[in-house]
Design a protein around this motif. Structure first.
Motif, short mmCIF file in Angstrom:
data_model
loop_
_atom_site.label_atom_id
_atom_site.label_comp_id
_atom_site.label_asym_id
_atom_site.label_seq_id
_atom_site.Cartn_x
_atom_site.Cartn_y
_atom_site.Cartn_z
N GLU A 1 31.17 -7.71 45.09
CA GLU A 1 30.06 -8.30 44.31
C GLU A 1 28.71 -7.93 45.32
O GLU A 1 27.76 -7.27 44.42
CB GLU A 1 30.18 -9.71 44.61
CG GLU A 1 28.81 -10.38 43.99
CD GLU A 1 28.76 -11.92 44.32
OE1 GLU A 1 27.89 -12.61 43.70
OE2 GLU A 1 29.59 -12.73 45.09
N SER B 1 30.29 -15.25 45.16
CA SER B 1 31.80 -15.40 45.48
C SER B 1 31.95 -16.20 46.48
O SER B 1 31.29 -16.36 47.54
CB SER B 1 32.28 -13.88 45.74
OG SER B 1 32.04 -13.10 44.63
N GLU B 2 33.35 -16.90 46.46
CA GLU B 2 33.69 -17.86 47.56
C GLU B 2 35.03 -17.08 48.32
O GLU B 2 35.63 -17.81 49.04
CB GLU B 2 34.13 -19.14 46.83
CG GLU B 2 33.15 -19.75 46.19
CD GLU B 2 32.10 -20.29 47.30
OE1 GLU B 2 32.26 -20.61 48.56
OE2 GLU B 2 30.86 -20.69 46.91
N GLN C 1 42.60 -14.60 43.13
CA GLN C 1 41.23 -15.09 43.29
C GLN C 1 40.31 -13.91 43.15
O GLN C 1 39.17 -14.20 42.49
CB GLN C 1 41.21 -15.89 44.64
CG GLN C 1 39.47 -16.20 45.14
CD GLN C 1 39.11 -17.33 44.74
OE1 GLN C 1 40.07 -18.42 44.17
NE2 GLN C 1 37.86 -17.86 44.66
N GLN D 1 36.37 -11.14 37.12
CA GLN D 1 36.29 -11.58 35.53
C GLN D 1 35.22 -12.27 35.35
O GLN D 1 34.35 -12.20 34.47
CB GLN D 1 37.55 -12.20 35.12
CG GLN D 1 37.54 -12.54 33.41
CD GLN D 1 38.79 -13.31 33.15
OE1 GLN D 1 39.66 -13.86 33.97
NE2 GLN D 1 39.04 -13.23 31.92
N ALA D 2 34.82 -13.36 36.20
CA ALA D 2 33.89 -14.33 35.98
C ALA D 2 32.57 -13.77 36.17
O ALA D 2 31.54 -14.02 35.65
CB ALA D 2 34.21 -15.61 36.88
N LEU D 3 32.27 -12.93 37.33
CA LEU D 3 31.13 -12.23 37.70
C LEU D 3 30.93 -10.91 36.92
O LEU D 3 29.73 -10.38 36.81
CB LEU D 3 30.99 -12.20 39.15
CG LEU D 3 30.94 -13.42 39.93
CD1 LEU D 3 31.14 -13.18 41.24
CD2 LEU D 3 29.90 -14.19 39.56
N TYR D 4 31.81 -10.54 36.18
CA TYR D 4 31.59 -8.95 35.50
C TYR D 4 30.36 -8.98 34.50
O TYR D 4 29.55 -8.13 34.86
CB TYR D 4 32.79 -8.72 34.49
CG TYR D 4 32.98 -7.70 33.69
CD1 TYR D 4 32.99 -6.22 34.39
CD2 TYR D 4 32.31 -7.54 32.53
CE1 TYR D 4 32.77 -5.09 33.61
CE2 TYR D 4 32.14 -6.32 31.76
CZ TYR D 4 32.55 -5.11 32.31
OH TYR D 4 32.30 -3.84 31.58
N SER D 5 30.09 -9.76 33.66
CA SER D 5 29.04 -9.84 32.61
C SER D 5 27.70 -10.05 33.53
O SER D 5 26.62 -9.26 33.23
CB SER D 5 28.97 -10.82 31.75
OG SER D 5 30.11 -10.85 30.82
N ASP D 6 27.75 -10.87 34.58
CA ASP D 6 26.40 -11.10 35.20
C ASP D 6 26.09 -9.68 36.05
O ASP D 6 24.96 -9.25 36.10
CB ASP D 6 26.50 -12.29 36.42
CG ASP D 6 26.76 -13.60 35.62
OD1 ASP D 6 26.30 -13.62 34.46
OD2 ASP D 6 27.13 -14.42 36.19
N ARG E 1 40.04 -13.31 39.52
CA ARG E 1 39.42 -14.17 38.75
C ARG E 1 37.79 -14.08 39.00
O ARG E 1 37.11 -14.27 38.08
CB ARG E 1 39.70 -15.54 39.13
CG ARG E 1 41.21 -15.97 38.63
CD ARG E 1 41.51 -17.63 39.02
NE ARG E 1 42.75 -17.96 38.76
CZ ARG E 1 43.63 -18.42 39.55
NH1 ARG E 1 43.31 -18.56 40.78
NH2 ARG E 1 44.81 -18.60 39.17
N GLU E 2 37.47 -13.76 40.18
CA GLU E 2 36.09 -13.68 40.55
C GLU E 2 35.39 -12.39 39.87
O GLU E 2 34.17 -12.54 39.18
CB GLU E 2 35.85 -13.55 42.01
CG GLU E 2 35.91 -15.08 42.62
CD GLU E 2 35.44 -15.26 44.09
OE1 GLU E 2 34.99 -16.21 44.26
OE2 GLU E 2 35.53 -14.09 44.82
#
Length: 171
Positions: free
Chosen positions: A106, A98-99, A143, A149-154, A146-147
């Motif tokens: 996370e 995460s940024e 933001q 959603q982007a990292l959910y699967s991982d 978005r993070e």
């Protein structure tokens, strides 16, 4: 900044808190006792009283904490509160990408999925006297979502570590 700090830290435990000290530093002693007593890997503080920052911020936090619980399966009361005591081995087994402000969720979610133990305790919150938090700004909220959603699967795809690694034994 957090990712850099976590990777540069060399102690057995790492305390992460904001520079404006959102609670008394004496709480670090309590966190260390809880870490040892409960053989925890992360001790995360939560604010007893969320109203110091106003009703809107309290509502945003309530919704976000429940979203993290529901989507990532982590039962945490105040995921973005900046007071976490973390064993080094957690940071060695959790890659943070995460940024933005999603990094707290996370860290906790990935540690939970890996099998690390989390303990929470309440603290009296000291509201900041200068500046304002950016956590409730629309850009920061967007933001974070978005993070998520982007990292959910991982995050959901992470597997539990073997017991020996969770207990700090060499692989």
């Amino acid at each position: 900044a957090l990712k850099s700090g976590f990777s540069a830290a060399r102690g057995d435990v790492v305390l992460y808190t904001d520079a404006d000290l959102p609670c008394e530093l004496v709480e670090a002693d309590k966190a260390l006792r809880l870490l040892r007593l409960y053989e925890a890997d992360i001790v995360s503080a939560y604010r007893f009283d969320r109203t110091a920052e106003g009703g809107q911020r309290a509502l945003y936090s309530f919704v976000y904490n429940h979203l993290v619980r529901w989507m990532l399966g982590v039962r945490i009361r105040d995921v973005n509160f900046a007071f976490k005591l973390v064993r080094r081995r957690v940071l060695d087994h959790v890659e943070l990408v995460s940024e933005g402000s999603f990094i707290d969720a996370e860290l906790v979610a990935k540690a939970h999925r890996r099998g690390f133990r989390l303990v929470q305790f309440g603290v009296d919150y000291i509201a900041r006297t200068r500046g304002t938090s950016t956590l409730s700004s629309p850009g920061v909220i967007l933001q974070m979502l978005r993070e998520l959603q982007a990292l959910y699967s991982d995050i959901r795809g992470l597997e539990r570590l073997p017991a020996a690694e969770l207990d700090g034994e060499p692989a």
